[in-house]
Design an enzyme around this catalytic site. Structure first.
Site, PDB file in Angstrom:
ATOM      1  N   SER A  11       0.837  -1.203   0.000  1.00 21.23           N
ATOM      2  CA  SER A  11       0.000   0.000   0.000  1.00 21.23           C
ATOM      3  C   SER A  11       0.871   1.253   0.000  1.00 21.23           C
ATOM      4  O   SER A  11       1.627   1.500   0.940  1.00 21.23           O
ATOM      5  CB  SER A  11      -0.903   0.009   1.234  1.00 21.23           C
ATOM      6  OG  SER A  11      -1.426   1.315   1.401  1.00 21.23           O
ATOM      7  N   HIS A  36      -1.129  -1.378  -4.289  1.00 18.99           N
ATOM      8  CA  HIS A  36      -2.403  -1.116  -3.607  1.00 18.99           C
ATOM      9  C   HIS A  36      -2.543   0.386  -3.383  1.00 18.99           C
ATOM     10  O   HIS A  36      -1.711   1.009  -2.713  1.00 18.99           O
ATOM     11  CB  HIS A  36      -2.437  -1.867  -2.279  1.00 18.99           C
ATOM     12  CG  HIS A  36      -3.752  -1.776  -1.561  1.00 18.99           C
ATOM     13  ND1 HIS A  36      -4.828  -2.602  -1.848  1.00 18.99           N
ATOM     14  CD2 HIS A  36      -4.168  -0.953  -0.572  1.00 18.99           C
ATOM     15  CE1 HIS A  36      -5.843  -2.294  -1.060  1.00 18.99           C
ATOM     16  NE2 HIS A  36      -5.472  -1.286  -0.266  1.00 18.99           N
ATOM     17  N   ASP A  38      -4.961   3.474  -1.987  1.00 26.54           N
ATOM     18  CA  ASP A  38      -6.065   3.744  -1.061  1.00 26.54           C
ATOM     19  C   ASP A  38      -6.673   5.114  -1.313  1.00 26.54           C
ATOM     20  O   ASP A  38      -6.014   6.135  -1.093  1.00 26.54           O
ATOM     21  CB  ASP A  38      -5.546   3.675   0.381  1.00 26.54           C
ATOM     22  CG  ASP A  38      -5.215   2.256   0.775  1.00 26.54           C
ATOM     23  OD1 ASP A  38      -6.143   1.426   0.805  1.00 26.54           O
ATOM     24  OD2 ASP A  38      -4.030   1.964   1.034  1.00 26.54           O
ATOM     25  N   MET A  40      -9.528   7.801  -0.301  1.00 25.89           N
ATOM     26  CA  MET A  40     -10.417   8.149   0.826  1.00 25.89           C
ATOM     27  C   MET A  40     -11.079   9.492   0.580  1.00 25.89           C
ATOM     28  O   MET A  40     -10.435  10.407   0.050  1.00 25.89           O
ATOM     29  CB  MET A  40      -9.598   8.244   2.111  1.00 25.89           C
ATOM     30  CG  MET A  40      -8.803   6.997   2.408  1.00 25.89           C
ATOM     31  SD  MET A  40      -7.845   7.206   3.927  1.00 25.89           S
ATOM     32  CE  MET A  40      -6.877   5.703   3.892  1.00 25.89           C
ATOM     33  N   HIS A  69      -8.354   0.598  -4.022  1.00 25.30           N
ATOM     34  CA  HIS A  69      -9.294   0.370  -2.915  1.00 25.30           C
ATOM     35  C   HIS A  69     -10.043   1.675  -2.646  1.00 25.30           C
ATOM     36  O   HIS A  69      -9.469   2.610  -2.092  1.00 25.30           O
ATOM     37  CB  HIS A  69      -8.469  -0.083  -1.700  1.00 25.30           C
ATOM     38  CG  HIS A  69      -9.245  -0.268  -0.441  1.00 25.30           C
ATOM     39  ND1 HIS A  69      -8.631  -0.392   0.789  1.00 25.30           N
ATOM     40  CD2 HIS A  69     -10.577  -0.355  -0.195  1.00 25.30           C
ATOM     41  CE1 HIS A  69      -9.544  -0.551   1.721  1.00 25.30           C
ATOM     42  NE2 HIS A  69     -10.742  -0.520   1.166  1.00 25.30           N
ATOM     43  N   MET A  71     -12.393   3.888  -0.687  1.00 27.21           N
ATOM     44  CA  MET A  71     -13.083   4.090   0.595  1.00 27.21           C
ATOM     45  C   MET A  71     -13.879   5.374   0.459  1.00 27.21           C
ATOM     46  O   MET A  71     -13.561   6.400   1.071  1.00 27.21           O
ATOM     47  CB  MET A  71     -12.050   4.166   1.731  1.00 27.21           C
ATOM     48  CG  MET A  71     -11.477   2.808   2.089  1.00 27.21           C
ATOM     49  SD  MET A  71      -9.900   2.943   2.965  1.00 27.21           S
ATOM     50  CE  MET A  71      -8.800   3.025   1.562  1.00 27.21           C
ATOM     51  N   MET A 140     -11.170  -6.349   5.492  1.00 29.87           N
ATOM     52  CA  MET A 140     -10.448  -5.325   6.252  1.00 29.87           C
ATOM     53  C   MET A 140     -10.113  -5.878   7.635  1.00 29.87           C
ATOM     54  O   MET A 140     -11.005  -6.289   8.384  1.00 29.87           O
ATOM     55  CB  MET A 140     -11.291  -4.058   6.406  1.00 29.87           C
ATOM     56  CG  MET A 140     -11.465  -3.244   5.132  1.00 29.87           C
ATOM     57  SD  MET A 140      -9.929  -2.794   4.288  1.00 29.87           S
ATOM     58  CE  MET A 140      -9.056  -1.880   5.557  1.00 29.87           C
ATOM     59  N   GLY A 145      -9.108   3.748   6.915  1.00 30.46           N
ATOM     60  CA  GLY A 145      -8.880   5.183   7.048  1.00 30.46           C
ATOM     61  C   GLY A 145      -7.444   5.551   7.344  1.00 30.46           C
ATOM     62  O   GLY A 145      -7.012   6.643   7.000  1.00 30.46           O
ATOM     63  N   PHE A 146      -6.714   4.645   7.966  1.00 27.46           N
ATOM     64  CA  PHE A 146      -5.345   4.988   8.378  1.00 27.46           C
ATOM     65  C   PHE A 146      -4.417   3.780   8.245  1.00 27.46           C
ATOM     66  O   PHE A 146      -4.841   2.650   8.487  1.00 27.46           O
ATOM     67  CB  PHE A 146      -5.338   5.470   9.840  1.00 27.46           C
ATOM     68  CG  PHE A 146      -6.263   6.629  10.079  1.00 27.46           C
ATOM     69  CD1 PHE A 146      -5.820   7.940   9.873  1.00 27.46           C
ATOM     70  CD2 PHE A 146      -7.577   6.418  10.459  1.00 27.46           C
ATOM     71  CE1 PHE A 146      -6.687   9.018  10.062  1.00 27.46           C
ATOM     72  CE2 PHE A 146      -8.455   7.492  10.650  1.00 27.46           C
ATOM     73  CZ  PHE A 146      -8.004   8.793  10.449  1.00 27.46           C
ATOM     74  N   GLY A 147      -3.171   4.064   7.913  1.00 33.96           N
ATOM     75  CA  GLY A 147      -2.160   3.023   7.949  1.00 33.96           C
ATOM     76  C   GLY A 147      -1.643   2.853   9.373  1.00 33.96           C
ATOM     77  O   GLY A 147      -1.943   3.671  10.248  1.00 33.96           O
ATOM     78  N   GLY A 148      -0.906   1.793   9.608  1.00 36.07           N
ATOM     79  CA  GLY A 148      -0.204   1.612  10.881  1.00 36.07           C
ATOM     80  C   GLY A 148      -1.055   1.221  12.070  1.00 36.07           C
ATOM     81  O   GLY A 148      -0.604   1.331  13.211  1.00 36.07           O
ATOM     82  N   ASP A 178      -6.343  -6.670   4.307  1.00 38.23           N
ATOM     83  CA  ASP A 178      -5.746  -5.329   4.351  1.00 38.23           C
ATOM     84  C   ASP A 178      -5.828  -4.755   5.764  1.00 38.23           C
ATOM     85  O   ASP A 178      -6.916  -4.595   6.314  1.00 38.23           O
ATOM     86  CB  ASP A 178      -6.545  -4.451   3.364  1.00 38.23           C
ATOM     87  CG  ASP A 178      -6.022  -3.031   3.234  1.00 38.23           C
ATOM     88  OD1 ASP A 178      -4.979  -2.710   3.830  1.00 38.23           O
ATOM     89  OD2 ASP A 178      -6.672  -2.247   2.519  1.00 38.23           O
ATOM     90  N   GLY A 179      -4.657  -4.435   6.334  1.00 36.29           N
ATOM     91  CA  GLY A 179      -4.605  -3.772   7.635  1.00 36.29           C
ATOM     92  C   GLY A 179      -3.822  -4.554   8.664  1.00 36.29           C
ATOM     93  O   GLY A 179      -4.167  -5.698   8.977  1.00 36.29           O
ATOM     94  N   GLY A 180      -2.734  -3.974   9.138  1.00 34.86           N
ATOM     95  CA  GLY A 180      -1.957  -4.612  10.203  1.00 34.86           C
ATOM     96  C   GLY A 180      -1.259  -5.887   9.773  1.00 34.86           C
ATOM     97  O   GLY A 180      -0.958  -6.750  10.606  1.00 34.86           O
ATOM     98  N   GLY A 200       1.217  -1.957   4.208  1.00 38.40           N
ATOM     99  CA  GLY A 200       1.661  -0.575   4.038  1.00 38.40           C
ATOM    100  C   GLY A 200       2.857  -0.276   4.906  1.00 38.40           C
ATOM    101  O   GLY A 200       4.009  -0.282   4.457  1.00 38.40           O
ATOM    102  N   SER A 201       2.597  -0.047   6.209  1.00 39.66           N
ATOM    103  CA  SER A 201       3.693   0.360   7.097  1.00 39.66           C
ATOM    104  C   SER A 201       4.759  -0.730   7.228  1.00 39.66           C
ATOM    105  O   SER A 201       5.952  -0.427   7.310  1.00 39.66           O
ATOM    106  CB  SER A 201       3.147   0.766   8.465  1.00 39.66           C
ATOM    107  OG  SER A 201       2.285  -0.217   8.961  1.00 39.66           O
TER     108      SER A 201
HETATM  109  C1  DX5 Z   1      -6.366   1.459   5.528  1.00 37.16           C
HETATM  110  C2  DX5 Z   1      -5.900   1.066   4.149  1.00 37.16           C
HETATM  111  C3  DX5 Z   1      -4.731   0.191   4.108  1.00 37.16           C
HETATM  112  C4  DX5 Z   1      -3.497   0.742   4.782  1.00 37.16           C
HETATM  113  C5  DX5 Z   1      -2.838  -0.437   5.419  1.00 37.16           C
HETATM  114  O1  DX5 Z   1      -7.539   2.139   5.428  1.00 37.16           O
HETATM  115  O2  DX5 Z   1      -6.953   0.421   3.444  1.00 37.16           O
HETATM  116  O3  DX5 Z   1      -4.441  -0.237   2.790  1.00 37.16           O
HETATM  117  O4  DX5 Z   1      -2.581   1.378   3.933  1.00 37.16           O
HETATM  118  O5  DX5 Z   1      -1.770  -0.003   6.185  1.00 37.16           O
HETATM  119  P1  DX5 Z   1      -1.006  -0.956   7.211  1.00 37.16           P
HETATM  120  O6  DX5 Z   1      -0.471  -2.111   6.389  1.00 37.16           O
HETATM  121  O7  DX5 Z   1       0.057  -0.066   7.741  1.00 37.16           O
HETATM  122  O8  DX5 Z   1      -2.010  -1.405   8.224  1.00 37.16           O
HETATM  123 ZN    ZN Z   2      -6.442  -0.476   1.443  1.00 35.94          ZN
END
Ligand code: DX5
Ligand code: ZN
Length: 219
Positions: A11, A36, A38, A40, A69, A71, A140, A145-148, A178-180, A200-201
């Site tokens: 991501s 990927h 994102d 928003m 993706h 959102m 999900m 909404g947020f990475g990390g 997707d996520g964490g 992502g992170s």
């Molecule tokens: C969150 C996004 C993800 C995000 C994942 O809303 O859909 O794609 O970038 O980030 P990590 O991998 O850091 O959880």
């Molecule tokens: Zn995503």
């Protein structure tokens, strides 16, 4: 047991936007499978990211498919715009669309793979009557909404249930999470039946994203 290696979709939300070209090249040169992206809108999720001009710019440099993706509310209004910007896979949220069946058909008709995303609170069985219209289901494992953010455990069980639902329906939809995602959560997701891991992170905070991607590919 021999299993096909998982697909990895880094991501770019966690990329360095001041050096986006460099980060796109890093992914091009890595074993990652997709990009990927994102999107928003500040309405469906409490955050804004980037939009169409950035997607078009990434498309010019990317040598792998764009996994977009959305959102955003009323995603059906932007199907053609994202196709033109270069999306190869377009995923909309189950919770954001009153006429999901039609939207998924329109995405395919526009020449893209059609994806549907489920928020952490949305159960898998709600896809029963629409799964044949989907090429991909995005589970999900954080609130979007947020990475990390940290991984929501229930996602592992949802992947198993989804695998069963897809198997019964005769659909060929891929399961993406997707996520964490990191090496530990990624391994458990892959064992549960995930086909595609978004990270992502975990990828972009690493000193060498290519090494971390390699690690995910080996799961
Ligand atoms: C969150 C996004 C993800 C995000 C994942 O809303 O859909 O794609 O970038 O980030 P990590 O991998 O850091 O959880
Ligand atoms: Zn995503």
């Amino acid at each position: 047991m021999n299993r096909m290696s998982v697909l990895v979709s880094p991501s770019l939300l966690s990329a360095d936007f001041l050096h986006l070209g460099r980060d796109v090249e890093r992914i091009n040169d890595s074993r990652a499978d997709w990009f990927h992206l994102d999107i928003m809108d500040g309405v469906f999720v409490p955050n804004l990211s980037y939009g169409l001009p950035v997607v078009s710019a990434i498309k010019r440099a990317a040598r792998k498919p764009l996994d977009v993706h959305l959102m955003i509310v009323q995603p059906e209004r932007y199907i053609d715009a994202f196709r033109q910007a270069g999306a190869d896979i377009l995923t909309v949220h189950w919770e954001a669309d009153t006429h999901l069946h039609r939207t998924l058909q329109s995405i395919r008709a526009a020449g893209m793979k059609a994806g549907v995303a489920l928020n952490p609170h949305t159960p898998v069985y709600l896809l029963e009557d629409v799964i044949r219209e989907a090429d991909l289901v995005l589970v999900m494992s954080v609130n979007p909404g947020f990475g990390g953010q940290s991984f929501i455990e229930e996602a592992v069980g949802k992947v198993r249930k989804l695998k069963e639902l897809i198997g019964k329906s005769g659909s060929k939809a891929l399961i993406e999470v997707d996520g964490g995602v990191n090496a530990e959560t990624g391994r458990r997701l892959a064992e549960a039946g995930a086909d595609v891991l978004v990270a992502g992170s975990f990828v972009f905070n690493a000193p060498d994203p290519g090494v971390v991607i390699e690690e995910l590919k080996k799961l």
